[in-house]
Each structure stands twice: as structure tokens, then as C-alpha cells.
Design a protein around this motif. Structure first.
Motif, PDB file in Angstrom:
ATOM      1  N   VAL A  36       0.928  -1.160  -0.234  1.00 41.45           N
ATOM      2  CA  VAL A  36       0.054   0.082   0.009  1.00 41.45           C
ATOM      3  C   VAL A  36       0.855   1.301   0.038  1.00 41.45           C
ATOM      4  CG1 VAL A  36      -1.723   1.242   1.266  1.00 41.45           C
ATOM      5  CG2 VAL A  36      -2.121  -1.277   1.259  1.00 41.45           C
ATOM      6  N   GLY A  37       1.909   1.316   1.009  1.00 42.68           N
ATOM      7  CA  GLY A  37       2.794   2.468   0.900  1.00 42.68           C
ATOM      8  C   GLY A  37       2.975   3.404   2.080  1.00 42.68           C
ATOM      9  N   PRO A  38       1.897   3.552   2.890  1.00 41.82           N
ATOM     10  CA  PRO A  38       2.236   4.393   4.112  1.00 41.82           C
ATOM     11  C   PRO A  38       2.958   3.732   5.171  1.00 41.82           C
ATOM     12  CG  PRO A  38      -0.218   3.337   4.172  1.00 41.82           C
ATOM     13  CD  PRO A  38       0.407   2.953   3.017  1.00 41.82           C
ATOM     14  N   ALA A  39       3.474   4.481   5.952  1.00 41.81           N
ATOM     15  CA  ALA A  39       4.632   4.120   7.082  1.00 41.81           C
ATOM     16  C   ALA A  39       3.874   4.878   8.428  1.00 41.81           C
ATOM     17  CB  ALA A  39       5.763   4.937   7.061  1.00 41.81           C
ATOM     18  N   LEU A  40       4.032   3.870   9.604  1.00 39.74           N
ATOM     19  CA  LEU A  40       3.405   4.244  10.660  1.00 39.74           C
ATOM     20  C   LEU A  40       4.155   5.501  11.152  1.00 39.74           C
ATOM     21  CD1 LEU A  40       3.824   0.837  12.645  1.00 39.74           C
ATOM     22  CD2 LEU A  40       1.691   2.153  11.988  1.00 39.74           C
ATOM     23  N   ASP A  41       3.441   6.392  11.859  1.00 41.31           N
ATOM     24  CA  ASP A  41       4.072   7.630  12.634  1.00 41.31           C
ATOM     25  C   ASP A  41       4.400   7.085  13.865  1.00 41.31           C
ATOM     26  OD1 ASP A  41       1.545   7.612  14.068  1.00 41.31           O
ATOM     27  OD2 ASP A  41       0.672   9.353  13.087  1.00 41.31           O
ATOM     28  N   ARG A  42       5.024   7.971  14.712  1.00 43.12           N
ATOM     29  CA  ARG A  42       5.393   7.677  15.867  1.00 43.12           C
ATOM     30  C   ARG A  42       4.297   7.373  16.946  1.00 43.12           C
ATOM     31  NH1 ARG A  42      10.660   8.699  16.148  1.00 43.12           N
ATOM     32  NH2 ARG A  42      11.650  10.173  14.731  1.00 43.12           N
ATOM     33  N   ASP A  43       3.102   8.160  16.791  1.00 41.51           N
ATOM     34  CA  ASP A  43       2.061   7.733  17.550  1.00 41.51           C
ATOM     35  C   ASP A  43       1.496   6.292  17.387  1.00 41.51           C
ATOM     36  OD1 ASP A  43      -0.298   8.433  19.546  1.00 41.51           O
ATOM     37  OD2 ASP A  43      -1.200   7.941  17.802  1.00 41.51           O
ATOM     38  N   GLY A  44       1.331   6.113  16.135  1.00 44.59           N
ATOM     39  CA  GLY A  44       0.907   4.568  15.730  1.00 44.59           C
ATOM     40  C   GLY A  44       1.825   3.685  16.323  1.00 44.59           C
ATOM     41  N   LEU A  45       2.998   3.705  15.888  1.00 44.87           N
ATOM     42  CA  LEU A  45       3.991   2.761  16.611  1.00 44.87           C
ATOM     43  C   LEU A  45       4.065   2.772  18.191  1.00 44.87           C
ATOM     44  CD1 LEU A  45       6.458   0.884  15.752  1.00 44.87           C
ATOM     45  CD2 LEU A  45       7.832   2.762  15.760  1.00 44.87           C
ATOM     46  N   GLN A  46       3.899   3.708  18.730  1.00 39.71           N
ATOM     47  CA  GLN A  46       3.706   3.415  20.155  1.00 39.71           C
ATOM     48  C   GLN A  46       2.560   2.750  20.793  1.00 39.71           C
ATOM     49  OE1 GLN A  46       6.217   3.942  22.324  1.00 39.71           O
ATOM     50  NE2 GLN A  46       7.825   4.583  21.000  1.00 39.71           N
ATOM     51  N   GLY A  77      11.867   2.363  13.640  1.00 39.09           N
ATOM     52  CA  GLY A  77      11.437   1.188  14.723  1.00 39.09           C
ATOM     53  C   GLY A  77      12.609   0.973  15.691  1.00 39.09           C
ATOM     54  N   LEU A  78      13.816   0.899  15.197  1.00 38.98           N
ATOM     55  CA  LEU A  78      15.057   0.423  15.949  1.00 38.98           C
ATOM     56  C   LEU A  78      15.113   1.108  17.441  1.00 38.98           C
ATOM     57  CD1 LEU A  78      17.635  -0.594  13.417  1.00 38.98           C
ATOM     58  CD2 LEU A  78      16.650  -1.919  15.285  1.00 38.98           C
ATOM     59  N   ASP A  79      14.776   2.455  17.152  1.00 40.82           N
ATOM     60  CA  ASP A  79      15.123   3.174  18.441  1.00 40.82           C
ATOM     61  C   ASP A  79      13.982   2.976  19.599  1.00 40.82           C
ATOM     62  OD1 ASP A  79      17.564   4.183  17.557  1.00 40.82           O
ATOM     63  OD2 ASP A  79      16.485   6.385  16.692  1.00 40.82           O
ATOM     64  N   ALA A  80      12.588   2.891  19.001  1.00 45.34           N
ATOM     65  CA  ALA A  80      11.722   2.749  19.816  1.00 45.34           C
ATOM     66  C   ALA A  80      11.702   1.419  20.536  1.00 45.34           C
ATOM     67  CB  ALA A  80      10.247   2.947  19.131  1.00 45.34           C
ATOM     68  N   LEU A  81      12.128   0.334  19.510  1.00 44.34           N
ATOM     69  CA  LEU A  81      12.029  -1.100  20.115  1.00 44.34           C
ATOM     70  C   LEU A  81      13.023  -1.396  21.135  1.00 44.34           C
ATOM     71  CD1 LEU A  81      11.473  -2.746  16.527  1.00 44.34           C
ATOM     72  CD2 LEU A  81       9.865  -3.106  18.552  1.00 44.34           C
ATOM     73  N   ALA A  82      14.050  -0.426  20.846  1.00 44.77           N
ATOM     74  CA  ALA A  82      15.128  -0.779  21.909  1.00 44.77           C
ATOM     75  C   ALA A  82      14.999  -0.381  23.338  1.00 44.77           C
ATOM     76  CB  ALA A  82      16.550   0.172  21.475  1.00 44.77           C
ATOM     77  N   GLN A  83      13.827   0.433  23.541  1.00 44.70           N
ATOM     78  CA  GLN A  83      13.462   1.023  24.598  1.00 44.70           C
ATOM     79  C   GLN A  83      12.531  -0.101  25.588  1.00 44.70           C
ATOM     80  OE1 GLN A  83      15.015   3.784  25.853  1.00 44.70           O
ATOM     81  NE2 GLN A  83      16.163   3.567  24.017  1.00 44.70           N
ATOM     82  N   THR A  84      11.973  -0.944  24.737  1.00 48.46           N
ATOM     83  CA  THR A  84      10.991  -2.083  25.256  1.00 48.46           C
ATOM     84  C   THR A  84      11.843  -3.184  25.744  1.00 48.46           C
ATOM     85  OG1 THR A  84      10.781  -3.255  23.172  1.00 48.46           O
ATOM     86  CG2 THR A  84       9.443  -1.082  23.479  1.00 48.46           C
ATOM     87  N   ASP A  85      10.801  -4.069  26.440  1.00 45.96           N
ATOM     88  CA  ASP A  85      11.531  -5.394  26.846  1.00 45.96           C
ATOM     89  C   ASP A  85      10.721  -6.463  26.024  1.00 45.96           C
ATOM     90  OD1 ASP A  85      12.830  -4.356  29.140  1.00 45.96           O
ATOM     91  OD2 ASP A  85      11.176  -4.330  30.348  1.00 45.96           O
ATOM     92  N   LEU A  86      10.288  -6.023  25.061  1.00 50.30           N
ATOM     93  CA  LEU A  86       9.606  -6.943  23.934  1.00 50.30           C
ATOM     94  C   LEU A  86      10.538  -7.792  23.228  1.00 50.30           C
ATOM     95  CD1 LEU A  86       7.039  -4.551  22.352  1.00 50.30           C
ATOM     96  CD2 LEU A  86       6.679  -6.322  24.401  1.00 50.30           C
ATOM     97  N   SER A  87      10.199  -8.993  22.777  1.00 51.29           N
ATOM     98  CA  SER A  87      10.882  -9.874  21.562  1.00 51.29           C
ATOM     99  C   SER A  87      10.543  -9.229  20.280  1.00 51.29           C
ATOM    100  CB  SER A  87      10.543 -11.088  21.724  1.00 51.29           C
ATOM    101  OG  SER A  87      11.041 -11.541  22.989  1.00 51.29           O
ATOM    102  N   TRP A  88      11.806  -8.646  19.621  1.00 51.67           N
ATOM    103  CA  TRP A  88      11.475  -8.284  18.141  1.00 51.67           C
ATOM    104  C   TRP A  88      12.370  -8.640  17.284  1.00 51.67           C
ATOM    105  CZ3 TRP A  88      15.209  -5.146  17.030  1.00 51.67           C
ATOM    106  CH2 TRP A  88      15.929  -4.349  18.190  1.00 51.67           C
TER     107      TRP A  88
END
Length: 369
Positions: free
Chosen positions: A171-181, A210-221
Motif C-alpha cells: 500500500v505504501g504508508p508508514a507508521l507515525d510515532r504515535d501509531g508505532l507506540q 522502529g529500532l530506537d523505539a523497540l530498543a526501549q522496550t522489553d519486547l521480543s522483536w
């Protein structure tokens, strides 16, 4: 003499029933179908600029008689330096497609649930089904953007893997920061989030990778990237995965065949990384072309999704297979979309300016019919 009947060998049912992957038509097939020699290949999102001249120089010194380093140690070190991630958490494979297969083999058990979007990259579903999992799809919104509430509701059901392409393919759109969070807040420890960023280099400057936001979580990614698109190495098949932890990286490495990257691929990828200026200049020019083509498509009265990639997703109002025939008759390859609910959409690569003009002229003819 009585001929013995051959008993059919049973097939793996998870593989025998797989839906086919819809690859873009190749140039030779398009030439045969259309009877034309000059073809604009706008189906597979390849870079019309080719690749950095440094790639050819790197490949010239390659000895094809020698095996490559199966661990791609030098390339992983370079990627680690670029991304600020330990090299041990990076896995290199035969395109990001190979990384999708590796993560499914490493994680999935029969009858697990894998979630993805609709429409989305077909291998997210196909590789899941191949490993005996079930696929659940979340539709994009009517305006062709991410349906965050529907994604959050799906994540509450705790799928084993959630494949999320951002920017979205097709489709083409990318997540914004709010959507990703909002998505990250909804992921539970039982779900592996796989963020497929094959088109990340084409996004706007303020779009999260995504890398910066994911690095701040305890999730598996896992974050997937590729050299096929922006770097122009589609024919060499080299992609990589950045993982949240060493355990995941080791499992994905074990899930690959040992030499699944040929010797040319990491050599070319290293040379491409050393010439980021070439990649950035190519991407900047393609983004300008994307904006120009999108404006004209909309002005012709066609619905076109917002895009942060090197392609456009367009509702042409025709059955997409009939649209394919129309464009092929003009010497243009596009990607007809066939998923239910999107059968009138096509995906078209942003090519060179002249290729894009050929596509637009063919689209004008379609608009009049």
C-alpha cells in the motif's frame, strides 16, 4: 511383463496447499507477451538507477571458486557500526525473504497463529502456513492507512508472530510515532513483533524506523531490512534481520541453511554501504518522481494511496488482470493485486522519468476507456 504402478509419495500438507507467491512478470516474458522489445519493468520495485559503481569494482575481485563466510562476519560488523547494534544480534540472509522464512522456522509450532495485514507482502502469510501455522489478517482502513484500533484488538489475542510492514507493502504508508507506540504498548510478551522495513530508506525524515523505539522496550522483536530496493542489489539477494536478543539471532541463524548467502552478496552489500551518498542521491530523486507521478495519477481521477516507498498503489477501477494486459500491450509491466477486496488495484514501481511518463500515458488511455 506387468508394469508396476508407482505409488505416489505423500507430500507435506503444509507445503502442498500453499498459495502461490505472485512475483512480478520478468522482462523476457513481457517481451514475448507484448511483441515489444523495449519494456518498462515497473512491477518489482527495483531501483532504476542500478547500484553504486563501487559494487561493480568489489565484484570484479571476487573468486567464485571459494565459499563465502557463512556468518557474513564483516558485513554484520559494518551493519552493527551503522545501526549502533551489536553484530551478534544481526543475521544476514538471502534477501529479507530468507529472514522471514528463518524467523518462522525458529519460532512457529503447528497450529500457532501468525497475524499480518491485508493487503500485505505475501510471504508473511506463505511462510507461516508452510510451518503449519494459521494466518490472521487485519485489513487496512478504507482510506488505505493502518487501522491501529483493529491491530491493537488483534494483538490482545496474543499471536505467536505479528508481521508488520512499515512502510506498507503493497500500500505504501508508514507508521507515525504515535501509531508505532500504540502498537508497541499492545504487544504482549507472548508475541514476537517482526517489523518489516524493506522500504525504510524511502521514508520521510521524521518517520520512525522502529529500532530506537523497540530498543526501549522489553519486547521480543525483529527488524527486517534489505539491500534489494534503495541500494539496487535485488539480483544478488541480500537482506538482514536485527534482533532484540542473542537467543533470537542464534535461533534464526540455526534455521537457515549454512551457505544461504552467496559470496557476491556480502561483498556487494559492503561496497554499497561504503557509498551511502550514492544511495541517498538515488532515493532523493526517486522520492521526487514519486510525488510527481502521484499528483498526476490523482489528477487523472484515480485513487492512489499515500506512499513512503518507491511504488504507488492505485485503484484503476478495472479488474487488475485486465489492467495488466492493457499495460503489457504498451510495453509496461505492473503488479496486479489479487487479494480479496483489492482486485481493482495495481502496484507500480517508480522508475526512471521516461518510464514513468510511459506509464502515465498508458494510464491516460485507461482513464478514457
Amino acid at each position: 511383463m506387468t508394469k508396476l504402478l508407482r505409488e505416489e509419495i505423500p507430500l507435506n500438507p503444509h507445503v502442498a496447499g500453499l498459495p502461490p507467491y505472485s512475483a512480478g512478470l520478468n522482462i523476457a516474458a513481457a517481451q514475448k507477451h507484448s511483441g515489444l522489445r523495449e519494456i518498462a519493468a515497473l512491477a518489482s520495485n527495483e531501483n532504476p538507477d542500478g547500484c553504486s559503481p563501487k559494487v561493480a569494482a568489489a565484484l570484479a575481485g571476487l573468486n567464485p571458486a571459494r565459499y563465502c563466510d557463512p556468518a557474513c562476519t564483516t558485513l554484520r560488523a559494518a551493519l552493527g557500526d551503522k545501526l549502533g547494534v551489536p553484530a551478534e544480534r544481526i543475521v544476514v540472509g538471502n534477501g529479507s525473504d530468507g529472514m522471514i522464512a528463518a524467523v518462522c522456522r525458529a519460532i512457529l509450532r503447528p497450529y500457532a497463529t501468525v497475524a499480518t495485514l491485508c493487503p500485505d507482502f505475501g510471504l508473511h502469510e506463505i511462510e507461516a502456513l508452510e510451518n503449519g501455522a494459521r494466518a490472521e489478517k487485519v485489513a487496512m482502513r478504507a482510506d488505505l492507512d493502518f487501522d491501529i484500533p483493529a491491530i491493537v484488538a488483534m494483538l490482545a489475542r496474543k499471536p505467536a508472530i505479528f508481521f508488520l510492514s512499515s512502510p506498507s507493502n503493497p500500500v505504501g504508508p508508514a507508521l507515525d510515532r504515535d501509531g508505532l507506540q500504540r502498537i508497541l504498548s499492545a504487544v504482549t510478551p507472548q508475541t514476537l513483533l517482526v517489523l518489516d522495513g524493506a522500504y525504510f530508506e524511502f521514508t520521510d525524515d521524521d518517520t520512525p524506523g522502529g529500532l530506537d523505539a523497540l530498543a526501549q522496550t522489553d519486547l521480543s522483536w525483529v527488524v527486517l531490512r534489505t539491500f534489494s530496493k534503495a541500494y539496487g542489489l535485488a539480483g544478488l539477494r541480500v537482506g538482514y534481520a536485527v534482533t532484540s536478543d542473542l537467543r533470537l539471532a542464534r535461533a534464526m541463524t540455526a534455521a537457515k541453511i549454512p551457505f544461504n548467502v552467496n559470496a557476491a552478496a556480502p561483498a556487494a552489500a559492503l561496497a554499497a554501504l561504503e557509498d551511502e551518498a550514492w544511495m541517498r542521491a538515488s532515493v532523493a530523486a526517486l522520492k521526487q518522481e514519486r510525488q510527481r507521478v502521484s499528483r498526476i495519477v490523482a489528477a487523472l481521477g484515480f485513487r492512489v494511496a499515500g506512499s513512503q516507498t518507491n511504488f504507488l498503489f492505485i485503484d484503476v477501477g478495472w479488474d487488475s488482470r485486465a489492467a495488466l494486459d492493457h499495460f503489457l500491450s504498451k510495453g509496461i509491466i505492473i503488479k496486479p493485486w489479487k487479494e480479496a477486496g483489492y482486485e481493482t488495484f495495481i502496484r507500480v514501481t517508480i522508475g526512471s522519468a521516461s518510464e514513468n511518463d510511459r506509464f502515465l500515458e498508458a494510464l491516460r488511455v485507461l482513464a478514457k476507456e
